[in-house]
Scaffold this active site. Sequence first.
Site, mmCIF file in Angstrom:
data_model
loop_
_atom_site.group_PDB
_atom_site.id
_atom_site.type_symbol
_atom_site.label_atom_id
_atom_site.label_comp_id
_atom_site.label_asym_id
_atom_site.label_seq_id
_atom_site.Cartn_x
_atom_site.Cartn_y
_atom_site.Cartn_z
ATOM 1 N N LYS A 1 0.739 -1.334 0.033
ATOM 2 C CA LYS A 1 0.090 -0.066 -0.178
ATOM 3 C C LYS A 1 0.914 1.219 0.001
ATOM 4 O O LYS A 1 0.849 2.201 -0.568
ATOM 5 C CB LYS A 1 -0.879 -0.026 1.167
ATOM 6 C CG LYS A 1 -1.509 1.216 1.648
ATOM 7 C CD LYS A 1 -2.287 1.659 2.889
ATOM 8 C CE LYS A 1 -1.583 1.575 3.993
ATOM 9 N NZ LYS A 1 -1.324 3.112 4.137
ATOM 10 N N ASN A 2 1.977 1.269 0.763
ATOM 11 C CA ASN A 2 2.655 2.452 0.997
ATOM 12 C C ASN A 2 3.577 2.653 -0.053
ATOM 13 O O ASN A 2 4.497 3.889 -0.128
ATOM 14 C CB ASN A 2 3.386 2.687 2.477
ATOM 15 C CG ASN A 2 2.425 2.719 3.432
ATOM 16 O OD1 ASN A 2 1.070 3.014 3.180
ATOM 17 N ND2 ASN A 2 2.474 2.436 4.704
ATOM 18 N N CYS B 1 -4.899 12.418 12.516
ATOM 19 C CA CYS B 1 -5.614 11.311 12.654
ATOM 20 C C CYS B 1 -5.462 10.743 13.667
ATOM 21 O O CYS B 1 -4.718 11.320 14.551
ATOM 22 C CB CYS B 1 -5.155 10.418 11.209
ATOM 23 S SG CYS B 1 -3.514 9.677 11.309
ATOM 24 N N ARG C 1 0.200 14.893 12.199
ATOM 25 C CA ARG C 1 0.492 14.741 10.775
ATOM 26 C C ARG C 1 0.808 16.054 10.203
ATOM 27 O O ARG C 1 0.045 16.306 9.181
ATOM 28 C CB ARG C 1 -0.479 13.845 10.138
ATOM 29 C CG ARG C 1 -1.163 12.914 10.806
ATOM 30 C CD ARG C 1 0.210 11.551 11.039
ATOM 31 N NE ARG C 1 0.578 10.885 9.786
ATOM 32 C CZ ARG C 1 0.167 9.799 9.268
ATOM 33 N NH1 ARG C 1 -1.031 9.408 9.729
ATOM 34 N NH2 ARG C 1 0.618 9.502 8.129
ATOM 35 N N PRO C 2 1.533 16.926 10.649
ATOM 36 C CA PRO C 2 1.813 18.068 9.945
ATOM 37 C C PRO C 2 2.309 17.952 8.558
ATOM 38 O O PRO C 2 2.685 16.746 8.058
ATOM 39 C CB PRO C 2 2.539 18.745 10.800
ATOM 40 C CG PRO C 2 3.387 17.784 11.660
ATOM 41 C CD PRO C 2 2.574 16.908 11.726
ATOM 42 N N ASP D 1 4.675 20.624 7.445
ATOM 43 C CA ASP D 1 5.769 21.542 7.479
ATOM 44 C C ASP D 1 6.874 21.247 6.496
ATOM 45 O O ASP D 1 7.648 22.073 5.850
ATOM 46 C CB ASP D 1 6.187 22.061 8.608
ATOM 47 C CG ASP D 1 6.530 20.945 9.593
ATOM 48 O OD1 ASP D 1 5.732 19.981 9.536
ATOM 49 O OD2 ASP D 1 7.679 21.057 10.136
ATOM 50 N N LEU D 2 7.409 19.940 6.766
ATOM 51 C CA LEU D 2 8.690 19.444 5.874
ATOM 52 C C LEU D 2 8.526 19.544 4.512
ATOM 53 O O LEU D 2 9.179 19.587 3.642
ATOM 54 C CB LEU D 2 9.110 18.094 6.371
ATOM 55 C CG LEU D 2 9.529 17.946 8.066
ATOM 56 C CD1 LEU D 2 9.730 16.687 8.527
ATOM 57 C CD2 LEU D 2 10.443 19.085 8.241
ATOM 58 N N ASP E 1 4.748 1.019 12.127
ATOM 59 C CA ASP E 1 3.387 0.431 11.558
ATOM 60 C C ASP E 1 3.594 -1.200 11.880
ATOM 61 O O ASP E 1 2.394 -1.623 11.760
ATOM 62 C CB ASP E 1 3.556 0.444 9.786
ATOM 63 C CG ASP E 1 3.480 1.865 9.295
ATOM 64 O OD1 ASP E 1 3.655 2.026 8.342
ATOM 65 O OD2 ASP E 1 3.229 2.778 10.208
ATOM 66 N N ARG F 1 -8.682 -0.559 5.120
ATOM 67 C CA ARG F 1 -7.629 0.471 4.259
ATOM 68 C C ARG F 1 -6.263 -0.232 3.872
ATOM 69 O O ARG F 1 -5.768 0.265 2.880
ATOM 70 C CB ARG F 1 -7.397 1.568 5.108
ATOM 71 C CG ARG F 1 -8.735 2.430 5.288
ATOM 72 C CD ARG F 1 -8.343 3.830 6.280
ATOM 73 N NE ARG F 1 -7.190 4.427 5.566
ATOM 74 C CZ ARG F 1 -6.334 5.399 6.254
ATOM 75 N NH1 ARG F 1 -6.688 5.789 7.629
ATOM 76 N NH2 ARG F 1 -5.338 5.881 5.480
HETATM 77 C C1 EPZ Z 1 4.101 7.181 5.916
HETATM 78 O O1 EPZ Z 1 3.526 8.121 6.498
HETATM 79 C C2 EPZ Z 1 3.336 5.862 5.956
HETATM 80 N N1 EPZ Z 1 2.233 6.191 5.023
HETATM 81 C C3 EPZ Z 1 2.981 5.772 7.403
HETATM 82 O O2 EPZ Z 1 2.145 4.406 7.324
HETATM 83 C C4 EPZ Z 1 4.093 5.099 8.197
HETATM 84 O O3 EPZ Z 1 3.780 5.163 9.475
HETATM 85 C C5 EPZ Z 1 5.038 6.434 8.254
HETATM 86 O O4 EPZ Z 1 5.575 6.854 6.900
HETATM 87 C C6 EPZ Z 1 6.366 6.381 8.953
HETATM 88 O O5 EPZ Z 1 7.054 5.381 8.501
HETATM 89 C C7 EPZ Z 1 2.438 6.093 3.602
HETATM 90 O O6 EPZ Z 1 3.463 5.992 3.178
HETATM 91 C C8 EPZ Z 1 1.181 6.221 2.692
HETATM 92 P P1 EPZ Z 1 6.119 10.629 7.935
HETATM 93 P P2 EPZ Z 1 3.931 9.937 6.575
HETATM 94 O O7 EPZ Z 1 6.105 11.964 7.116
HETATM 95 O O8 EPZ Z 1 4.723 9.885 5.205
HETATM 96 C C9 EPZ Z 1 6.191 13.876 11.209
HETATM 97 C C10 EPZ Z 1 0.407 2.883 7.697
HETATM 98 O O9 EPZ Z 1 -0.236 2.428 8.738
HETATM 99 N N2 EPZ Z 1 6.118 14.976 10.124
HETATM 100 O O10 EPZ Z 1 7.423 9.937 7.817
HETATM 101 O O11 EPZ Z 1 2.618 10.733 6.686
HETATM 102 C C11 EPZ Z 1 5.077 13.069 11.545
HETATM 103 O O12 EPZ Z 1 3.943 13.896 12.262
HETATM 104 C C12 EPZ Z 1 0.652 4.447 7.636
HETATM 105 O O13 EPZ Z 1 0.578 2.248 6.638
HETATM 106 C C13 EPZ Z 1 6.253 16.188 10.425
HETATM 107 O O14 EPZ Z 1 6.397 16.698 11.502
HETATM 108 O O15 EPZ Z 1 5.102 9.861 7.478
HETATM 109 C C14 EPZ Z 1 5.640 12.122 12.201
HETATM 110 O O16 EPZ Z 1 5.547 12.283 13.366
HETATM 111 C C15 EPZ Z 1 0.444 5.079 8.962
HETATM 112 N N3 EPZ Z 1 6.099 17.128 9.263
HETATM 113 C C16 EPZ Z 1 6.741 11.706 11.381
HETATM 114 O O17 EPZ Z 1 7.426 13.027 10.824
HETATM 115 C C17 EPZ Z 1 6.097 16.714 8.353
HETATM 116 O O18 EPZ Z 1 5.842 17.697 7.295
HETATM 117 C C18 EPZ Z 1 6.807 10.702 10.446
HETATM 118 O O19 EPZ Z 1 6.027 10.964 9.397
HETATM 119 C C19 EPZ Z 1 5.687 15.192 7.846
HETATM 120 C C20 EPZ Z 1 6.023 14.495 8.687
#
Ligand code: EPZ
Length: 440
Positions: free
Chosen positions: A46-47, A140, A145-146, A148-149, A328, A420
Site C-alpha cells: 500500500k505504501n 488522524c 500529521r503536519p 511543514d517539511l 507500522d 484500508r
Molecule cells: C508514511 O506516512 C506511511 N504512510 C505511514 O504508514 C508510516 O507510519 C510513516 O510513513 C512512517 O514510516 C504512507 O506511506 C502512505 P512521515 P507519512 O512523514 O509519510 C512527522 C500505515 O499504517 N512529520 O514519515 O505521513 C509526522 O508527524 C501508515 O500504513 C512532520 O512533523 O509519515 C510523524 O511524526 C501510518 N512534518 C513523523 O514525521 C511533516 O511535514 C513521520 O511522518 C511530515 C511529517
Amino acid sequence: MEAGSRFAQRHGRLINIFHYGGVYLQDLLIRGGNSLKGQVKISGSKNAILPIMAACLLSDGEIILNGVPDLEDIKVMSEVLEILGAVIKRQDDVLVINCSSVDACEVPEYISRKMRASNLVMGALLSRFGRARVAYPGGCAIGSRPMDLHLKGFINLGYEVADEYGYMSGLKKNAAGKEIMLDFPSVGATENIIMASALIPGTTIIRNAAREPEIIDLQNFLNRMGAKIRGAGLDCIRVEGVDRLGGVEHTVIPDRIEAGTFMAAAAITRGDVYLENVIHEHIQPTIAKLRETGAEIILNGSGIRIIGNKKIRATDVKTMPYPGFPTDMQPQFMALLSVARGTSVIVETIFENRFMHVPELRRMGAEIKIEGRVAIIKGKSHLEGAVVEATDLRAGAALILAGLYAEGETRLGHLEHVERGYENIHLKLKNLGADLGFHP
Ligand code: EPZ
C-alpha cells in the site's frame, strides 16, 4: 445469515456492502485458540503504490501497475486522480492509469480528510503543471500529521507556497533544483520533494532523506519513466530534472507491513506459516525482533517460514525510521508482547499518539502501562475475548492478533480501518485456520 454477511463471506470482504455514513454494520468475530498453519501470499505494498499512483501525474503516457491490491486507500487515491482528470481502469490486480488528460490541480477537503496520502499529489502537480491546491490532510488517530517539511521543501525549490483557508497552494514561478536538508527523515516529504524536483531544471539534493523501501520503489518507477534519480534507500537522494516523463509498466514491491503482521499472527498463535512474495531485506527489523521473542524464522527464495514458539519471550522495541523497527508494526508487536513471559518496553518515537490500541487490549486483559511515548507491557498467559474497536489501521490489526490468541470470542468493530490496508485479511486468516465470522 444476513444478506450482507453472505456477500462478505462469498467475496471475502471484511465489511458489509450495506454501510451507513461510513460506519459499517458488521463486526468481525474472532474465536481464539487455533494455531495458524499453511501458506499465505503477501499483496503489493500500500505504501509503495500510493506515492507511485501520485507520480503517474508526472507522465503524459499510459502506465500499467501490476500487483495492486484492492484496498480502500487505493480506491481513494484513484478518486483523487480521477477528480484531477486521470483515466483509470482496474483489471484484477492491474491498474491502468493515464494522466495525459489531467486538467485540474485541486484536491478538495472532503478527499484530503479521508486519506492523508492524497497530499502526495502536490509535488507532482507542481512539477508538471506548475500549480497545485490541496486541502490540508488533517490529523488522524495516530498524530497531528503536519505538512511543514513538505512545504519547506517546495519553498526551498523556489515554488511559491501559500497557506489559505485550510488549503496548501503552490505556483512554479522560478522553481529549480536546490540542496534540501530535511529536519526529519519524513517518508511523505521525501516522496513529495522527489516528485516536485522531477520536471524542473537543475539538480536537487535531498539530505537526511527517508530510506524506506517504498522510496526505492518510487525511484525505480520514475527512472523507468525517464527520470534521473539516484540514492533512494540512502539518506542522500539526487534528482536531475528532465523535460518530460513517459508511460511504463511496473510491478509493485510486496507489502512488508502485511508480511510482518502475518508473521506476528503465526507467532502469537504458535503456528507454522509460510509467506510467499516477500523481500527479506525489507523485513529484517521485524525478523530480528520476532527471533528475540523465540520464533523460528527460515528464509528461502522469495518466501519465509515462521514457526511460533510455545514460550513467547518478552523483549524491548523502539520504533525508528527505516532500517529501524517500523512504527507500522508497533501495535501488532504490542499484542504479541501482551502474552509474552516477562515484561517488555515499547518506545514509539515516530508518532505522538500511536497507543490508541492500548485501552482496547486492556479490555481483553492485557496489562499495559503508558508513560508518554513509552509502554510497559507485563506479559500475561491469558487474554479474554471482548467487544473492541479498531481506532486506526494497525490498531485494528493488533486487535485481530489478540483475538486469535484470546480465550472465547472477540468482536471487532470499525473494520473500515482494517480494510484500508489489508486485502482480504479475513479470507487469508481463515485459509490459515483462524476461526472467524461476522456479527450483523
Ligand atoms: C508514511 O506516512 C506511511 N504512510 C505511514 O504508514 C508510516 O507510519 C510513516 O510513513 C512512517 O514510516 C504512507 O506511506 C502512505 P512521515 P507519512 O512523514 O509519510 C512527522 C500505515 O499504517 N512529520 O514519515 O505521513 C509526522 O508527524 C501508515 O500504513 C512532520 O512533523 O509519515 C510523524 O511524526 C501510518 N512534518 C513523523 O514525521 C511533516 O511535514 C513521520 O511522518 C511530515 C511529517
